[in-house]
Write a protein that holds these residues in place. Structure first.
Motif, PDB file in Angstrom:
ATOM      1  N   LEU A   1       0.221   5.890  74.634  1.00  0.00           N
ATOM      2  CA  LEU A   1      -0.280   4.749  73.872  1.00  0.00           C
ATOM      3  C   LEU A   1       0.005   3.434  74.592  1.00  0.00           C
ATOM      4  O   LEU A   1      -0.821   2.521  74.596  1.00  0.00           O
ATOM      5  CB  LEU A   1       0.332   4.750  72.475  1.00  0.00           C
ATOM      6  CG  LEU A   1      -0.104   5.929  71.586  1.00  0.00           C
ATOM      7  CD1 LEU A   1       0.759   6.005  70.330  1.00  0.00           C
ATOM      8  CD2 LEU A   1      -1.577   5.815  71.225  1.00  0.00           C
TER       9      LEU A   1
ATOM     10  N   ARG B   1     -10.783   9.289  70.135  1.00  0.00           N
ATOM     11  CA  ARG B   1     -10.992   8.951  68.724  1.00  0.00           C
ATOM     12  C   ARG B   1      -9.749   8.199  68.260  1.00  0.00           C
ATOM     13  O   ARG B   1      -8.651   8.746  68.254  1.00  0.00           O
ATOM     14  CB  ARG B   1     -11.218  10.203  67.880  1.00  0.00           C
ATOM     15  CG  ARG B   1     -11.349   9.938  66.389  1.00  0.00           C
ATOM     16  CD  ARG B   1     -11.618  11.220  65.637  1.00  0.00           C
ATOM     17  NE  ARG B   1     -13.011  11.628  65.752  1.00  0.00           N
ATOM     18  CZ  ARG B   1     -13.978  11.214  64.941  1.00  0.00           C
ATOM     19  NH1 ARG B   1     -13.708  10.386  63.941  1.00  0.00           N
ATOM     20  NH2 ARG B   1     -15.214  11.632  65.093  1.00  0.00           N
ATOM     21  N   GLU B   2      -9.931   6.955  67.884  1.00  0.00           N
ATOM     22  CA  GLU B   2      -8.802   6.099  67.520  1.00  0.00           C
ATOM     23  C   GLU B   2      -8.004   6.702  66.372  1.00  0.00           C
ATOM     24  O   GLU B   2      -8.569   7.168  65.380  1.00  0.00           O
ATOM     25  CB  GLU B   2      -9.309   4.712  67.129  1.00  0.00           C
ATOM     26  CG  GLU B   2      -8.210   3.672  67.016  1.00  0.00           C
ATOM     27  CD  GLU B   2      -8.788   2.285  66.795  1.00  0.00           C
ATOM     28  OE1 GLU B   2      -9.595   2.149  65.858  1.00  0.00           O
ATOM     29  OE2 GLU B   2      -8.457   1.362  67.555  1.00  0.00           O
ATOM     30  N   GLY B   3      -6.695   6.715  66.537  1.00  0.00           N
ATOM     31  CA  GLY B   3      -5.816   7.201  65.497  1.00  0.00           C
ATOM     32  C   GLY B   3      -5.477   8.676  65.601  1.00  0.00           C
ATOM     33  O   GLY B   3      -4.620   9.167  64.867  1.00  0.00           O
ATOM     34  N   SER B   4      -6.115   9.412  66.517  1.00  0.00           N
ATOM     35  CA  SER B   4      -5.828  10.840  66.658  1.00  0.00           C
ATOM     36  C   SER B   4      -4.429  11.086  67.199  1.00  0.00           C
ATOM     37  O   SER B   4      -3.768  12.061  66.843  1.00  0.00           O
ATOM     38  CB  SER B   4      -6.857  11.500  67.581  1.00  0.00           C
ATOM     39  OG  SER B   4      -8.154  11.397  67.054  1.00  0.00           O
TER      40      SER B   4
ATOM     41  N   THR C   1      -0.589   9.706  67.579  1.00  0.00           N
ATOM     42  CA  THR C   1       0.409   8.808  67.010  1.00  0.00           C
ATOM     43  C   THR C   1       1.702   8.933  67.811  1.00  0.00           C
ATOM     44  O   THR C   1       1.876   9.894  68.570  1.00  0.00           O
ATOM     45  CB  THR C   1       0.690   9.165  65.543  1.00  0.00           C
ATOM     46  OG1 THR C   1       1.328  10.460  65.510  1.00  0.00           O
ATOM     47  CG2 THR C   1      -0.600   9.217  64.743  1.00  0.00           C
TER      48      THR C   1
END
Length: 212
Positions: A156, A140-143, A145
C-alpha cells in the motif's frame, strides 16, 4: 527521480538532464549488492536466490512474494521482512514500478464472446478480488487492507508513492529500446554521459516518429 522520460510541457526527452545523471549514479551505487548477472536476471531467478539463501534482499512483484512466506519453499519463510522500495533522497517517489495485468477477448476466438466477457467480469468482481489476496494485488480499490498479508502495508505504501504513469504512445518503446544502454552503463561498458547521450538520441527519434 520523479522525472518523466519525456517532459509533458515541452515534449523533449529528459535523458540529458542532471536528474538522469543522478539516477544512473544512484543505480550504479547499488552494484555491490547486485548479482553479477543482474542485467540478464528475471524475477524467477531472483526468487530462487532468495529460496536458497544466496541473496538476502530483493525487489519483487506481489505475485512472487507470497511464495517466500511458505515454509515448504524456504527455510527462511518466517524471517523475511517486507518494505516499500527505497527512495533516492527520502522523497515522495519511490524506486518503484507498477504493473497491472489485464484481460482481452481475441477477435478470432471460437468461444462465445459474451460468455468470455461474463467470465472476465466474474474474475475481477469484488468477491473474486478479495479471494485473490494475498497471492495477487487486485486492481480493485479496497481489496487489499493492512491486515491482508505480511506484505500488505508495504504494498500500500509503494502504491501510494508510485510514479505517475506516462500514458503516451512512445513510453513503452523508449523503455524497451533504451534498456540495452542502461545495462551497458550499469556494467561499466558505457560511461554515464555517453549513456545519457545515446538514450536522448533514441528517445528523440522515437518521439519524432509519432509527431510526423
Amino acid at each position: 527521480m520523479g522525472t518523466d522520460y519525456v517532459d509533458r510541457d515541452t515534449g523533449r526527452p529528459s535523458f540529458d538532464t542532471p536528474q538522469a545523471a543522478q539516477a544512473f549514479t544512484e543505480l550504479r551505487s547499488l552494484l555491490p549488492f547486485m548479482d553479477p548477472q543482474v542485467t540478464t536476471f528475471a524475477q524467477p531467478a531472483v526468487q530462487q536466490q532468495m529460496y536458497n539463501g544466496s541473496a538476502a534482499i530483493a525487489i519483487m512483484f506481489s505475485g512472487r512474494m507470497l511464495d517466500l512466506t511458505d515454509p515448504a519453499n524456504i527455510r527462511f519463510a518466517t524471517d523475511f521482512g517486507f518494505a516499500a522500495p527505497p527512495s533516492v533522497a527520502g522523497g515522495d517517489v519511490l524506486y518503484n514500478a507498477l504493473s497491472v495485468d489485464g484481460w482481452a477477448i481475441p477477435e478470432n476466438t471460437e468461444v462465445d464472446k459474451d460468455l468470455l466477457f461474463r467470465l472476465v467480469a466474474a474474475s475481477v468482481g469484488e468477491e473474486a478480488s478479495r479471494a485473490a489476496v494475498p497471492a495477487a494485488f487486485p486492481a480493485r480499490e479496497g481489496s487489499v487492507t493492512p491486515a491482508s498479508s505480511p506484505f500488505a502495508p508495504a504494498q500500500l505504501t509503494a502504491l501510494g508513492k508510485a510514479p505517475p504513469p506516462e500514458p503516451f504512445p512512445w513510453t513503452s518503446r523508449i523503455s524497451n529500446e533504451t534498456r540495452p544502454v542502461v545495462a551497458d552503463v550499469l556494467a561499466g561498458r558505457t560511461t554515464i554521459p555517453d549513456g545519457q547521450r545515446q538514450m536522448q538520441e533514441i528517445a528523440t527519434a522515437i518521439v519524432a516518429e509519432y509527431r510526423r
